[in-house]
Write a protein that holds these residues in place. Structure first.
Motif, PDB file in Angstrom:
ATOM      1  N   ARG A 172      -5.478   4.634   5.221  1.00 39.92           N
ATOM      2  CA  ARG A 172      -6.787   4.019   5.078  1.00 39.92           C
ATOM      3  C   ARG A 172      -6.857   2.721   5.906  1.00 39.92           C
ATOM      4  N   ASN A 173      -8.057   2.437   6.435  1.00 39.33           N
ATOM      5  CA  ASN A 173      -8.316   1.199   7.183  1.00 39.33           C
ATOM      6  C   ASN A 173      -7.369   1.019   8.370  1.00 39.33           C
ATOM      7  N   PHE A 174      -7.014   2.112   9.017  1.00 41.80           N
ATOM      8  CA  PHE A 174      -6.061   2.002  10.121  1.00 41.80           C
ATOM      9  C   PHE A 174      -6.662   1.245  11.307  1.00 41.80           C
ATOM     10  N   THR A 175      -7.967   1.381  11.493  1.00 38.17           N
ATOM     11  CA  THR A 175      -8.605   0.638  12.587  1.00 38.17           C
ATOM     12  C   THR A 175      -8.446  -0.861  12.390  1.00 38.17           C
ATOM     13  N   GLU A 214      -6.377  -3.516  14.831  1.00 37.11           N
ATOM     14  CA  GLU A 214      -6.984  -4.728  15.378  1.00 37.11           C
ATOM     15  C   GLU A 214      -6.227  -5.977  14.927  1.00 37.11           C
ATOM     16  N   ALA A 215      -5.804  -5.980  13.667  1.00 38.22           N
ATOM     17  CA  ALA A 215      -5.089  -7.151  13.154  1.00 38.22           C
ATOM     18  C   ALA A 215      -3.722  -7.297  13.796  1.00 38.22           C
ATOM     19  N   MET A 216      -3.066  -6.177  14.088  1.00 42.88           N
ATOM     20  CA  MET A 216      -1.714  -6.232  14.636  1.00 42.88           C
ATOM     21  C   MET A 216      -1.718  -6.848  16.027  1.00 42.88           C
ATOM     22  N   ASN A 256       4.406  -4.173  17.996  1.00 45.02           N
ATOM     23  CA  ASN A 256       4.430  -4.350  16.545  1.00 45.02           C
ATOM     24  C   ASN A 256       3.673  -3.238  15.835  1.00 45.02           C
ATOM     25  N   LEU A 257       2.610  -2.739  16.478  1.00 50.86           N
ATOM     26  CA  LEU A 257       1.861  -1.628  15.882  1.00 50.86           C
ATOM     27  C   LEU A 257       2.728  -0.370  15.821  1.00 50.86           C
ATOM     28  N   ARG A 317       7.202  -9.378  11.339  1.00 51.52           N
ATOM     29  CA  ARG A 317       6.505  -8.600  12.374  1.00 51.52           C
ATOM     30  C   ARG A 317       5.108  -8.193  11.934  1.00 51.52           C
ATOM     31  N   PHE A 318       4.906  -8.032  10.603  1.00 48.16           N
ATOM     32  CA  PHE A 318       3.647  -7.507  10.107  1.00 48.16           C
ATOM     33  C   PHE A 318       2.778  -8.582   9.457  1.00 48.16           C
ATOM     34  N   LYS A 319       3.033  -9.853   9.817  1.00 42.49           N
ATOM     35  CA  LYS A 319       2.279 -10.942   9.206  1.00 42.49           C
ATOM     36  C   LYS A 319       0.775 -10.829   9.450  1.00 42.49           C
ATOM     37  N   PRO A 320       0.310 -10.428  10.670  1.00 41.44           N
ATOM     38  CA  PRO A 320      -1.137 -10.296  10.864  1.00 41.44           C
ATOM     39  C   PRO A 320      -1.789  -9.319   9.889  1.00 41.44           C
ATOM     40  N   VAL A 321      -1.095  -8.203   9.602  1.00 44.49           N
ATOM     41  CA  VAL A 321      -1.644  -7.214   8.681  1.00 44.49           C
ATOM     42  C   VAL A 321      -1.627  -7.749   7.261  1.00 44.49           C
TER      43      VAL A 321
END
Length: 480
Positions: free
Chosen positions: A205-208, A212-214, A219-220, A290-294
């Protein structure tokens, strides 16, 4: 000189020198005959070895030669025999190689024995009936060596075939399924056939928003690998086959290519294990820099880092290798597959993490917590199906559940919900509406989307009564 021996020693008549000296013989026995004088005593050293006898008087060899001259039946080896031997040396391995390459092991063994005895008989016949000497060693050696070489080549080809099967399925199926395919290689293993399977579709869910956040492509990719690796392992561990990865979605199935007992339950176990793994994965990802933006994006929107929806359906589909002549893949197609994809896409509509059809539910033998969601016809289908939500195992996993309330509180909610659904199916919309609204007012309810949906339907049917008898079927005109 190749002597055509007539037999073992004393094939020709012997007369003792003493009898001849004393006249103790019938003159008619020797009249008009060739007589040879020789010795047969061992001490006189004229005993020879020949094909019919190991102790053979040398004088009788001369008798055989004279008889060959008189009868004109010498054993000969004309100059063209060399060419014939060379032709057999080349032709026999070539012909037998073709036979051994395409024949089964039993046929190859039969050809080996028949060829060996045939070559031996041919030489025997030509030797004693035609008086021609062919090379017997080369044809027999050619037959045996060709058989041995063919066995070695077939062994390496079979090994290559096994490695091909392993390579094709190593990343798709469980080791047990792969070993079963290797142990029982079947020429029709990839052929299209009808088979009952349980198909699985999952989607992030909400992969878009995640993409964008990554921001950083590396990292994606790391993020997707962090998610895909355990999901794939869970499917393979339960005997499933990965069909394909479609971006952030996974398609898999059970009971093909090899049979999987209880495939519906295996698929259900994989589904719930994935949902539990996602819960622990979210905790781990929050600690990974690595996943802080998400993490920031999810916290800001009040969403979990990774949230998935899964659809399961069971039915008879067509399985086999499909594609073009240059590129093909082992996959499944048919209405059950399409329905499985629809069930997954309807997870958003029903606010469910796992939707299954009544076809899958009927085959499940494990203890799970169910919620009836709807009786619908999906887009492209006219036959209504039941959609069920599976909340979790009856006893949870390691004492933990996928829902936020206690097991007792969920059961209380489901009891009231099932009572409301019963009223709805009986077309008692006002009573059902009151009960749905009451449940929807609970602060710890687990599925507000479903309650809002049925509240809206009840209000609609109160205002515009449906045709009777009421079948309760809702028609989805979109895929999700």
């Amino acid at each position: 000189l190749f002597v055509n021996y007539r037999g073992p020693s004393k094939t020709f008549p012997y007369y003792s020198a003493v009898d001849l000296y004393n006249g103790n013989f019938d003159p008619k026995d020797v009249e008009g005959k060739f007589m040879l004088f020789g010795t047969s005593a061992a001490g006189l050293l004229d005993l020879r070895a020949m094909p019919f006898d190991s102790v053979y008087p040398g004088v009788e060899i001369h008798a055989n030669i004279i008889d060959n001259i008189l009868a004109g039946d010498f054993i000969s080896k004309p100059s063209w025999i060399v060419a014939a031997d060379l032709l057999m040396i080349i032709a026999i391995p070539v012909i037998l190689s073709l036979v051994f390459a395409f024949a089964s092991a039993l046929v190859s063994l039969t050809v080996l024995l028949a060829g060996t005895f045939g070559a031996a008989y041919f030489n025997y016949y030509m030797l004693f009936n035609e008086g021609l000497i062919y090379n017997n060693l080369f044809p027999l050696s050619g037959i045996i060596l060709t058989f041995i070489v063919s066995i070695v080549i077939n062994y390496f080809l079979e090994t290559k075939q096994k490695n091909m099967i392993k390579g094709k399925f190593a990343t798709k199926v469980s080791p047990a399924v792969m070993e079963e395919l290797v142990k029982n290689p079947d020429n029709d293993v990839f052929a299209a056939m009808e088979k009952e399977i349980t198909v699985f579709f999952s989607d992030v869910r909400n992969f878009t928003n995640i993409s964008e956040a990554m921001g950083n492509p590396k990292n994606l990719i790391d993020f997707m690998n962090e998610y895909m690796d355990p999901m794939t392992d869970i499917i393979i561990e339960t005997g499933g086959t990965i069909d394909k990865f479609i971006g952030d979605a996974i398609m898999a199935y059970w009971n093909a290519p090899a049979d999987v007992d209880g495939h519906a339950d295996k698929a259900m176990v994989a589904t719930l294990n994935q949902l539990h793994r996602v819960t622990s994965m979210n905790v781990e990802m929050r600690k990974d820099p690595r996943f802080k933006p998400v993490v920031d994006m999810s916290d800001r929107l009040g969403l979990p880092i990774v949230d998935i929806g899964i659809g399961l359906n069971t039915g008879v589909a067509i399985v086999g290798e499909m594609g073009s002549s240059s590129r093909a893949d082992y996959t499944v197609i048919g209405d059950p597959v399409n329905l499985g994809a629809r069930l997954e896409s309807l997870c958003k509509y029903y606010n469910s993490k796992c939707n299954i059809s009544n076809f899958t539910k009927e085959q499940l033998e494990g203890d799970y917590i169910y919620r009836f969601l709807d009786l619908v016809t999906v887009k492209g289908k006219s036959e209504p199906i039941e959609i069920w939500q599976v909340h979790d195992y009856e006893d949870g996993r390691d004492g933990k559940y996928l829902f936020d309330v206690t097991r007792e509180r969920l059961q209380e909610e489901l009891d009231e919900y099932n009572r409301a659904i019963g009223l709805y199916k009986e077309a008692k919309f006002e009573e059902a509406l009151a009960l749905f609204k009451d449940i929807n007012s609970w602060e710890d309810k687990t599925n507000k989307n479903v309650y809002n949906m049925y509240i809206e339907r009840c209000e609609h049917y109160i205002e515009v009564p449906p045709a009777m008898p009421f079948d309760g079927v809702f028609k989805h005109t979109t895929k999700g």
